[in-house]
Structure formats: C-alpha cells, structure tokens
Write a protein that holds these residues in place. Structure first.
Motif, PDB file in Angstrom:
ATOM      1  N   VAL A 377     -12.078  -2.791  -3.992  1.00 25.83           N
ATOM      2  CA  VAL A 377     -11.853  -4.012  -3.221  1.00 25.83           C
ATOM      3  C   VAL A 377     -12.936  -5.003  -3.626  1.00 25.83           C
ATOM      4  O   VAL A 377     -14.119  -4.781  -3.361  1.00 25.83           O
ATOM      5  N   ASN A 380     -13.120 -10.938  -3.143  1.00 28.48           N
ATOM      6  CA  ASN A 380     -11.998 -11.708  -2.587  1.00 28.48           C
ATOM      7  C   ASN A 380     -11.045 -10.844  -1.785  1.00 28.48           C
ATOM      8  O   ASN A 380      -9.950 -11.291  -1.436  1.00 28.48           O
ATOM      9  N   GLN A 381     -11.467  -9.574  -1.540  1.00 27.13           N
ATOM     10  CA  GLN A 381     -10.656  -8.617  -0.786  1.00 27.13           C
ATOM     11  C   GLN A 381      -9.350  -8.283  -1.507  1.00 27.13           C
ATOM     12  O   GLN A 381      -8.359  -7.892  -0.888  1.00 27.13           O
ATOM     13  N   GLU A 382      -9.349  -8.426  -2.809  1.00 23.02           N
ATOM     14  CA  GLU A 382      -8.198  -8.034  -3.620  1.00 23.02           C
ATOM     15  C   GLU A 382      -8.377  -6.582  -4.039  1.00 23.02           C
ATOM     16  O   GLU A 382      -9.432  -6.195  -4.548  1.00 23.02           O
ATOM     17  N   GLU A 383      -7.344  -5.783  -3.813  1.00 23.93           N
ATOM     18  CA  GLU A 383      -7.420  -4.358  -4.124  1.00 23.93           C
ATOM     19  C   GLU A 383      -6.836  -4.084  -5.508  1.00 23.93           C
ATOM     20  O   GLU A 383      -5.749  -4.557  -5.834  1.00 23.93           O
ATOM     21  N   LYS A 384      -7.563  -3.303  -6.295  1.00 23.11           N
ATOM     22  CA  LYS A 384      -7.120  -2.912  -7.631  1.00 23.11           C
ATOM     23  C   LYS A 384      -7.325  -1.415  -7.795  1.00 23.11           C
ATOM     24  O   LYS A 384      -8.411  -0.896  -7.523  1.00 23.11           O
ATOM     25  N   ASP A 485      -2.515  -2.749   5.282  1.00 25.51           N
ATOM     26  CA  ASP A 485      -1.932  -3.727   4.357  1.00 25.51           C
ATOM     27  C   ASP A 485      -1.190  -4.838   5.098  1.00 25.51           C
ATOM     28  O   ASP A 485      -1.236  -6.004   4.693  1.00 25.51           O
ATOM     29  N   ALA A 490      -0.929  -8.419   3.137  1.00 25.11           N
ATOM     30  CA  ALA A 490      -0.675  -8.068   1.741  1.00 25.11           C
ATOM     31  C   ALA A 490       0.787  -8.216   1.348  1.00 25.11           C
ATOM     32  O   ALA A 490       1.086  -8.335   0.151  1.00 25.11           O
ATOM     33  N   PHE A 580      -3.043  -3.385 -11.578  1.00 30.84           N
ATOM     34  CA  PHE A 580      -3.317  -4.756 -12.008  1.00 30.84           C
ATOM     35  C   PHE A 580      -3.332  -4.806 -13.532  1.00 30.84           C
ATOM     36  O   PHE A 580      -4.060  -4.049 -14.183  1.00 30.84           O
ATOM     37  N   PRO A 607       0.634 -11.833  -8.073  1.00 32.20           N
ATOM     38  CA  PRO A 607      -0.570 -11.294  -7.427  1.00 32.20           C
ATOM     39  C   PRO A 607      -0.844 -11.849  -6.042  1.00 32.20           C
ATOM     40  O   PRO A 607      -1.267 -11.107  -5.151  1.00 32.20           O
ATOM     41  N   ASP A 608      -0.622 -13.144  -5.818  1.00 29.17           N
ATOM     42  CA  ASP A 608      -0.985 -13.753  -4.541  1.00 29.17           C
ATOM     43  C   ASP A 608       0.080 -13.545  -3.474  1.00 29.17           C
ATOM     44  O   ASP A 608      -0.207 -13.058  -2.378  1.00 29.17           O
ATOM     45  N   LYS A 610       2.793 -11.591  -3.691  1.00 29.60           N
ATOM     46  CA  LYS A 610       3.422 -10.264  -3.772  1.00 29.60           C
ATOM     47  C   LYS A 610       4.941 -10.355  -3.866  1.00 29.60           C
ATOM     48  O   LYS A 610       5.651  -9.411  -3.494  1.00 29.60           O
TER      49      LYS A 610
END
Length: 666
Positions: A377, A380-384, A485, A490, A580, A607-608, A610
């Motif tokens: 995480v 930017n709190q983006e999970e990969k 999520d 998300a 990703f 990505p943004d 979904k």
C-alpha cells in the motif's frame, strides 16, 4: 556400485565357462574341426581368477572415492583431460589379458569387458572430481586469473603468496585480468572503500557510506562483481587483525545477499566458503571472535544460494538491514490484515513475500498459501500485489528511498585523508525498535505511510477435505477484505449498492435488524468518505431504514455470505486476482492499468475508476508467456491473432493464476 553378490556371480560364471571348455567332445566333432582352431584353442591361456578379483577390488576402491567426492561443474577441456589421464592411470594398473578366439570362451570375454568399462568410467569420474576440488580453491583460481601487481616482489610475474592474502596497501590495478579498461578505476576504488570499511584505511566516508559504495558498484556493474568478491576473499585471508577480519566477513555477507558472481567464478566462491566452513582454509584464525569465520562463511553460503535461486537485489539495504546482516540477526516488518489488525514480525533479511505469506497462513490457521498474497500500500493508498519472489527488505529499501544511482556516482570521487571522518547521521529510518507481539494488535498507520497488507487474491473453491473451522476462518478474512475495499471506495458502485452493502454489513456485525441497535454505530465504518461528505446523517438514516427491512439470520457465516454474494453480483471483479502492469501497444488504452483474473477470463481495468476496459475470455486466449520483465497474452485463431504485451515483473504469478483457473474450468 556392484555388490558382493554381483562379484560372486561374475566369478562363478567365468569358472563355469572354463569347465565347459574342458569337457570332452565327440570324435566326429573333433575330426570336423579345423586344425587351426584346435591349435588356437590349445594355445589360449585361461583367465586367472586373481585378475577378476583385482578388477573387483579396484571397483570397490573407486566407488568409495566416488561417494566421498561431490559433483562439481567444470569446463569441457578439463573434463576431457581428467578423463584421459584417469583412464591411462587405470589401465596401467590392470594386467593385459590375451584375446581369446571368436568361437571359444566368448561369454567369458563379455563378462570381463563389462566390468572393465564401468571401472574405467568410475575411475575417470573420481579423478575428475579430485582435480576439480583442487582447482576450485581460491588460490588455484588466482593462479589462472589474477594479474601481477605493480611494485610486487616479482616484477612482471604473479606472486601468488602475496596477491591472495590480506594487504594494507591499496591496489594500483584490479586483481583480475578480465576487468575492462572502463571499469578499472571503479574496481580500484572499490578496494579502497573495502579497506576503509574494514578499518585498514582512513577516509572521509563513514563506515556505512563505504559499504554502500561497494554494494552499489556490484549491483550496477556486472563486470566487476567477480573483482569485488576476489578482493573480499583476499582481505579475509590471513588477516592478522580480528576486528578487520570481522568487517571483511560482514562485507562478504552483505555482498552475497545483494548480487551473485558470474557463473565462471561461482563454483570457486562456493568452494572457498565451504573450505572456510570445514576449517581447511584459515583454520584456527580468529576462532571464538565476535564473528567466527566458519560461522560467517556458512551464513554467506546460505545467502548466496538464496540470491542464486531468487535473483539479485536492485536497491541498497536500509540501516536496519545493514546492522541485521552484520550481526547475522533479523529485520522487522509490520503486516496488516484488511480489518486493520497488524503484527510486527522478526524476519530473515533474505525472506521473500511468499515465505511471509506461508508464516501468516500458518499463524491464522488458513488452508493453502497459494490463495493469499502480500500487497504493498503506497503513500496514495493504492494497493499493488507483490510478486511471490519479492524480497521484503527490497520493498523496505524502496520505501526508504535507498536507490543506487546517487551513491555509485561517488565511486570515482573517493578521497583518502590522514584521519577518519566523523560518522554522519543515518539517512534512512531505523525500523529495528519494533518487537514481536504474541497476537495481532489493533492499530492504524498514517495515511501517507506505506505498509504491507495481507489479502486473498485467488478465489477458487476449496477441496472437499478442508475442515469447517478452516473455512470459517477464511470466510472471516475474505469478508473483512471485501468490507475494507468497499469502505475505501475501491469499486465503482452505485449509491443504492453502497447503502445496501452498509446495511448488510451492519446486520452481519451486530446480528440484529433493530433500528435502535444500529443507530449508535458510526456510519464512517460502513461507507466511503467521499460518499459521506456533508450528508452523513442523511446516509445513516437511509442505511438504518434498509437494515430494518432485512430478515434476521442467526448464523454469522450466512450473514457474511449474503454480503459477499451481493457485492459479487454488483461488481464481479471483487473476487479476482489483481496485478499492476504497463501496456505500450494499444494507444487507445492508458499506459498504466490493472489486470484482473477470475473464472470469467482476463480483464484490463482502469486504475482510478476500476472500470472494465477490455475482457478476454479463456476461449479467446490461445497462449501466454512471460519473461523477467514482460508478460504476453495471444488471442485470436489460426487466421488472425493479436499479441497483448505487458511490462511487469509479476509475469510468473500472472501465469500461475491463469493456469489455476483454466485447470478448474477445463
């Protein structure tokens, strides 16, 4: 290897054949025989049993040598030479046996030649391995690959006793002959940094900067990796100073965990470390010191084998990792679950995310590690999703900003001084203050701080043999993951879907549909922040009304299943494996996308938002392949096909997920 029973059988066959030759034959047969054959039969000597016994004793001796020696790789030329010399030496020990006639004692000749071939082969293998063990020493490698150093006692010649041992003088030329001219300056600078790190030379750089210079040179420049290892071997051979020798072995351990040497030098390095472990090299040197060489050499071998199997590092280590490796200790990492619980664990510096997943699965009592993964995480709190072969310490180095370009550029700027420089402040955060907790602790981390997140990423049906308690544990993890999520926004869900999911979550967690029960709950735990802006009371009232209309269900598992089933019908990709990637072929799609994989096929996802960009069913996919940095999916038929090429380092994990779904479907 032949057993004693086999020895007796061969000897018995030969004796039995000798008896058969002496048996009388009929007079008619004698008259029909050729006089020449009769003469050759009379003149042929018998094979004495002592020769066979000698062959078998040599076989046993060679077999024992074969068991004691380990199989090692070597160039083809040395193999041919060792086989030829061994065969010559072997045949010289055996007394020659006269060739019998073609029609007399033929079975006896075959029984003797077969053991002879086997013994020759075993002798050649034994001799080759003995020669390899001798040639794979560090001194043997230096004789063939080191260059004479300027100013040595033997001008223009290689003084092997001087060049392979510890020195307090900086190098003027690289040790290896094959170092390219463009890399000579860096190779010499690395040795100066090594001496400074070991305390044999003063410099303006502090200890940490010196070792980072060495590691960055090996990470970026493949051509000087063998040179770095040879320099460390040199400085740890017959080093009279215990403290200096300790730092040298710490430099070896750090290097072994960052990059591997070339395939030509790897066997020599492994053999050298094994010899130190066994005490055949440096026996009795600094035994019992803070860093005992045999113990440190064993630690280096373990790290070297791991780097061979998993791959090299790309980031410089953090301060915590440096200290952990120097002490042969552990690093710490905090892993979060979707319900915000977390655990700080002590981990080996070489541990991968796959191994961490196995630890957590065992800790929580879940079924199979292949269903779960470790995510990163970011700020930017983006999970990969992290690849299974990703080093945990590598991710921590990336968070700390320990990239190598800025450090390696200073290799050419190394300057010597008359006194040691003062230590500088650490430039990376120290994670070593965390301690192991007995249970997962409730807590949170700042929104702008990166973290590890444990999640399920493969949604396949369980095997029938999985226990009910295990299923319930995994249901709890999947449910908390889905809530996590949804609440963080998300998924692209409508307003009505968000309200319904919030109501189902309230019922699942309270077990009640009474308005009085759910009114006291904070609505922020059930709805995304962007959905509550300036309308919190209105949203809460709507959710309470929906909860009051839901039927009661006494089973907690059923209430959780209702939540998951509703979410899946509204957004099927909620139960998918996410990766990703970057795509560069289709200009109509964004460069950075997510690839989602489930039972319906492979999806390209924005990505943004979904939102689904492209869907490829498994019947449309012809094949897929991957390399270290790419993943390719081919769709179409025999007449027309299209190659979807993606840039990613998780190609193996993507292919594994696709294969699992295909196996279940077909």
């Amino acid at each position: 290897m032949e057993t004693p029973e086999d020895d007796k059988t061969d000897e018995g066959q030969i004796n039995e054949m000798d008896k058969t030759d002496d048996d009388p034959i009929s007079e008619k047969e004698k008259t029909d025989e050729d006089p020449k054959s009769e003469k050759s039969e009379k003149s042929e000597p018998e094979t004495p049993p002592s020769s066979v016994q000698k062959l078998l004793s040599i076989a046993r001796r060679q077999s024992e040598q074969l068991e004691r020696l380990s199989i090692l790789a070597s160039p083809r030329k040395s193999i041919r030479k060792s086989i030829l010399s061994a065969t010559t030496a072997f045949t010289s020990e055996i007394q020659p046996v006269e060739e019998p006639s073609a029609d007399v004692a033929k079975p006896a000749r075959e029984s003797v030649s077969q053991p002879l071939k086997e013994l020759q082969f075993r002798a050649s293998i034994s001799a080759r391995k003995a020669s390899l063990r001798k040639d794979l020493s560090y001194a043997g490698y230096a004789k063939s690959n080191f260059r004479p150093q300027p100013g040595g006692c033997c001008i223009g010649k290689l003084d092997i006793d001087d060049v392979i041992r510890h020195s307090k003088k900086p190098l003027k030329e690289p040790l290896l002959k094959n170092v390219l001219p463009r890399d000579k300056q860096n190779a010499v600078a690395v040795f100066a940094h090594l001496m400074a790190y070991m305390g044999d030379l003063s410099s303006r750089e502090d200890e940490r900067d010196n070792i980072l210079q060495i590691l960055s040179g090996g990470i970026r420049t493949f051509e000087i990796r063998d040179e770095i290892y040879c320099q460390i071997c040199k400085q740890t051979t017959d080093n009279p100073n215990s403290d200096s020798n300790t730092k040298g072995w710490q430099a070896m351990a750090l290097s072994c965990g960052m990059f591997a040497p070339s395939s030509s030098f790897l066997p020599t390095l492994e053999a050298h470390l094994e010899q130190v472990v066994n005490g055949t090299v440096g026996k009795g040197k600094h035994a019992g010191s803070v860093t005992d060489p045999p113990r440190m050499a064993s630690y280096c071998l373990k790290r070297l084998h791991k780097i061979e199997q998993t791959g090299q590092r790309h980031m410089l280590p953090t301060q915590e990792e440096l200290e952990a490796v120097e002490k042969m200790g552990t690093i710490s990492a905090t892993v979060y679950l979707p319900d915000s619980t977390n655990k700080t664990m002590p981990l080996d510096p070489m541990i991968t995310t796959e191994e961490v997943v196995v630890k957590i699965v065992q800790m929580l009592g879940l079924s199979e590690p292949k269903f779960f993964c470790l995510c990163e995480v970011d700020t930017n709190q983006e999970e990969k999703t992290l690849g299974y072969k990703t080093y945990v310490a590598e991710v921590q180095s990336m968070w700390a900003g320990n990239c190598y370009p800025e450090v390696v550029d200073r290799l050419r700027g190394f300057r010597l001084t008359g006194k040691k420089a003062k230590s500088r402040d650490n430039r990376v955060p120290n994670y070593g203050d965390d301690v192991l907790n007995k249970i997962f602790q409730r807590g949170s981390i700042g929104d702008n701080q990166p973290k590890f997140l444990f999640k399920r990423n493969l949604f396949l049906d369980h095997d029938p043999g999985v226990a009910e308690t295990t299923r319930n544990r995994e249901l709890a993890v999947v449910y908390s993951q889905a809530v996590h999520d949804v609440v963080r926004g998300a998924y692209p869900l409508s307003e009505q879907d968000l309200l319904m999911l919030a109501a189902l979550q309230m019922r699942a967690e309270t077990g009640s549909n009474s308005p009085q029960t759910v009114k006291g709950l904070s609505i922020s735990k059930f709805l995304p922040k962007f959905f509550l802006e300036e309308r919190e009371e209105e949203r809460k009232s709507a959710v309470v009304n929906i909860v009051s209309g839901l039927p009661l269900d006494p089973s907690p598992a059923t209430r959780r299943f209702d939540y998951l089933d509703y979410l899946k019908t509204r957004y099927p990709l909620s139960e998918a494996s996410w990766f990703f990637v970057k795509q560069i072929q289709n200009t109509r799609l964004p460069e950075e996308i997510f690839i989602a994989i489930n039972g319906s096929g492979v999806f390209y996802v924005q990505p943004d938002s979904k939102e689904e960009l492209l869907h490829m069913t498994y019947t449309e996919i012809c094949s897929w392949a991957y390399s270290y940095t790419t993943f390719s999916i081919v769709t179409g038929n025999l007449n027309y096909n299209e190659d979807h090429r993606l840039l990613t380092r998780e190609g193996a994990d993507i292919g594994k997920a696709m294969q699992l779904f295909v196996n279940r479907l077909f």
